[in-house]
Design an enzyme around this catalytic site. Sequence first.
Site, PDB file in Angstrom:
ATOM      1  N   THR A  46     -26.848  42.528  -7.240  1.00  0.00           N
ATOM      2  CA  THR A  46     -27.092  41.543  -6.182  1.00  0.00           C
ATOM      3  C   THR A  46     -27.483  42.210  -4.867  1.00  0.00           C
ATOM      4  O   THR A  46     -28.350  41.715  -4.140  1.00  0.00           O
ATOM      5  CB  THR A  46     -25.831  40.682  -5.969  1.00  0.00           C
ATOM      6  OG1 THR A  46     -25.415  40.149  -7.222  1.00  0.00           O
ATOM      7  CG2 THR A  46     -26.104  39.547  -5.006  1.00  0.00           C
ATOM      8  N   THR A  47     -26.861  43.334  -4.553  1.00  0.00           N
ATOM      9  CA  THR A  47     -27.120  44.040  -3.294  1.00  0.00           C
ATOM     10  C   THR A  47     -28.554  44.525  -3.185  1.00  0.00           C
ATOM     11  O   THR A  47     -29.054  44.782  -2.093  1.00  0.00           O
ATOM     12  CB  THR A  47     -26.137  45.229  -3.159  1.00  0.00           C
ATOM     13  OG1 THR A  47     -24.801  44.722  -3.259  1.00  0.00           O
ATOM     14  CG2 THR A  47     -26.288  45.954  -1.842  1.00  0.00           C
ATOM     15  N   TYR A 109     -25.648  28.525  -9.745  1.00  0.00           N
ATOM     16  CA  TYR A 109     -26.274  27.257  -9.394  1.00  0.00           C
ATOM     17  C   TYR A 109     -26.064  26.170 -10.444  1.00  0.00           C
ATOM     18  O   TYR A 109     -25.660  25.060 -10.115  1.00  0.00           O
ATOM     19  CB  TYR A 109     -27.777  27.412  -9.106  1.00  0.00           C
ATOM     20  CG  TYR A 109     -28.375  26.164  -8.492  1.00  0.00           C
ATOM     21  CD1 TYR A 109     -28.152  25.877  -7.150  1.00  0.00           C
ATOM     22  CD2 TYR A 109     -29.104  25.249  -9.245  1.00  0.00           C
ATOM     23  CE1 TYR A 109     -28.659  24.719  -6.577  1.00  0.00           C
ATOM     24  CE2 TYR A 109     -29.605  24.088  -8.691  1.00  0.00           C
ATOM     25  CZ  TYR A 109     -29.372  23.824  -7.354  1.00  0.00           C
ATOM     26  OH  TYR A 109     -29.858  22.669  -6.800  1.00  0.00           O
ATOM     27  N   TYR A 135     -19.727  39.901 -14.939  1.00  0.00           N
ATOM     28  CA  TYR A 135     -19.618  39.929 -13.478  1.00  0.00           C
ATOM     29  C   TYR A 135     -19.226  38.540 -12.998  1.00  0.00           C
ATOM     30  O   TYR A 135     -19.997  37.588 -13.132  1.00  0.00           O
ATOM     31  CB  TYR A 135     -20.943  40.387 -12.872  1.00  0.00           C
ATOM     32  CG  TYR A 135     -20.978  40.480 -11.362  1.00  0.00           C
ATOM     33  CD1 TYR A 135     -19.826  40.494 -10.584  1.00  0.00           C
ATOM     34  CD2 TYR A 135     -22.204  40.579 -10.705  1.00  0.00           C
ATOM     35  CE1 TYR A 135     -19.875  40.589  -9.205  1.00  0.00           C
ATOM     36  CE2 TYR A 135     -22.272  40.685  -9.323  1.00  0.00           C
ATOM     37  CZ  TYR A 135     -21.108  40.684  -8.576  1.00  0.00           C
ATOM     38  OH  TYR A 135     -21.165  40.777  -7.203  1.00  0.00           O
ATOM     39  N   ARG A 140     -20.731  33.525  -4.921  1.00  0.00           N
ATOM     40  CA  ARG A 140     -22.186  33.476  -5.070  1.00  0.00           C
ATOM     41  C   ARG A 140     -22.643  32.521  -6.173  1.00  0.00           C
ATOM     42  O   ARG A 140     -23.721  31.948  -6.083  1.00  0.00           O
ATOM     43  CB  ARG A 140     -22.738  34.882  -5.364  1.00  0.00           C
ATOM     44  CG  ARG A 140     -22.721  35.813  -4.165  1.00  0.00           C
ATOM     45  CD  ARG A 140     -23.439  37.116  -4.497  1.00  0.00           C
ATOM     46  NE  ARG A 140     -23.506  37.999  -3.350  1.00  0.00           N
ATOM     47  CZ  ARG A 140     -24.474  38.000  -2.434  1.00  0.00           C
ATOM     48  NH1 ARG A 140     -25.458  37.125  -2.537  1.00  0.00           N
ATOM     49  NH2 ARG A 140     -24.455  38.849  -1.434  1.00  0.00           N
ATOM     50  N   LYS A 164     -16.545  43.014 -14.048  1.00  0.00           N
ATOM     51  CA  LYS A 164     -16.498  43.251 -12.609  1.00  0.00           C
ATOM     52  C   LYS A 164     -15.933  41.983 -11.985  1.00  0.00           C
ATOM     53  O   LYS A 164     -16.570  40.931 -11.991  1.00  0.00           O
ATOM     54  CB  LYS A 164     -17.896  43.554 -12.055  1.00  0.00           C
ATOM     55  CG  LYS A 164     -17.926  43.749 -10.538  1.00  0.00           C
ATOM     56  CD  LYS A 164     -19.353  43.917 -10.034  1.00  0.00           C
ATOM     57  CE  LYS A 164     -19.387  44.013  -8.508  1.00  0.00           C
ATOM     58  NZ  LYS A 164     -20.786  44.055  -7.983  1.00  0.00           N
ATOM     59  N   ILE A 206     -17.170  48.651  -8.464  1.00  0.00           N
ATOM     60  CA  ILE A 206     -18.614  48.675  -8.198  1.00  0.00           C
ATOM     61  C   ILE A 206     -18.738  48.247  -6.750  1.00  0.00           C
ATOM     62  O   ILE A 206     -18.479  47.099  -6.402  1.00  0.00           O
ATOM     63  CB  ILE A 206     -19.393  47.771  -9.156  1.00  0.00           C
ATOM     64  CG1 ILE A 206     -19.323  48.338 -10.575  1.00  0.00           C
ATOM     65  CG2 ILE A 206     -20.850  47.655  -8.701  1.00  0.00           C
ATOM     66  CD1 ILE A 206     -19.998  47.476 -11.632  1.00  0.00           C
TER      67      ILE A 206
END
Length: 295
Positions: A46-47, A109, A135, A140, A164, A206
């Site tokens: 994502t980063t 979403y 994850y 998010r 994660k 992470i």
Amino acid sequence: MQSLIGTGVALATPFKKDFSIDTEALIKTVNFSIDGGVEYIVVLGTTAEGATMTKDEKEFVIKTIIETNNGRIPLVLGVGGNNTMEVVQELKTRDFSAFEAILSISPYYNKPNQEGIYQHFKAIAEASPIPVILYNVPSRTGSNMLPSTVMRLANDFKNIVATKEAAGDMIQALQLFKNKPKDFLIISGDDMIALPMVLAGGSGVISVIAQGFPKEFSEMIRLGLNRKVDDAFEIQYLLSDSIDMIFEQGNPAGIKQVLQSLGIAENTVRLPLVSVDESLSNRIDLFVKKINKLT
């Protein structure tokens, strides 16, 4: 999966002021993390701002990181989305020879229920030629992958090797530690509680902040894994202000300001994200200077 124990870095993608990928800065970022002693790198998490990158840009980033790393430390590739069939198609067609595992985010979403999340990852596990790291990041995705769903997946699919966990909920994390299969890894996805999670039985983190302070943060995690609690918390308290700051105005805007303060990369992000404001920029810059003096 001993290679996933310790500190992984969720690498940012440096951009120039014209918003194009900064290849030189990307190479510097990879080398800075490796030289700082992190155990592995996560590519296109994502980063990395993959949501605003073209397919060709993503392939360029993957290629550049693989070539720069040159086999020095393990790589994990972010492969996820909210279209299960599209994710499965990528898993069936991509060359994963350079990667240790994939990191796959819970669908965002769409907000599937727990059975939908299970079926999504079932399809991924059946298609993936390499190990899978789940994850969970409800802030998010809009939905929380419950410990019972994680344990169901961990027990049903041998190639789902880790999760994660970034719900920011230690009670939920403790449920994972209590019920996990013996060799299943619980990896923190929250920098601020990474050390407490390690001490509770986690395998590492992470991390976002670790690419700004790789030497200090990865050492903190190693100390935690070795149960050197006082020494580990000394580093935790040294870095805690920076962890707050890098998420204050969104990720990766904060960590990109750290990288700019270090002289590694510009602080440019792509819309709809914007760079941190002047006040936060100045505070991050002062913090980086303070850490550099101490170390």
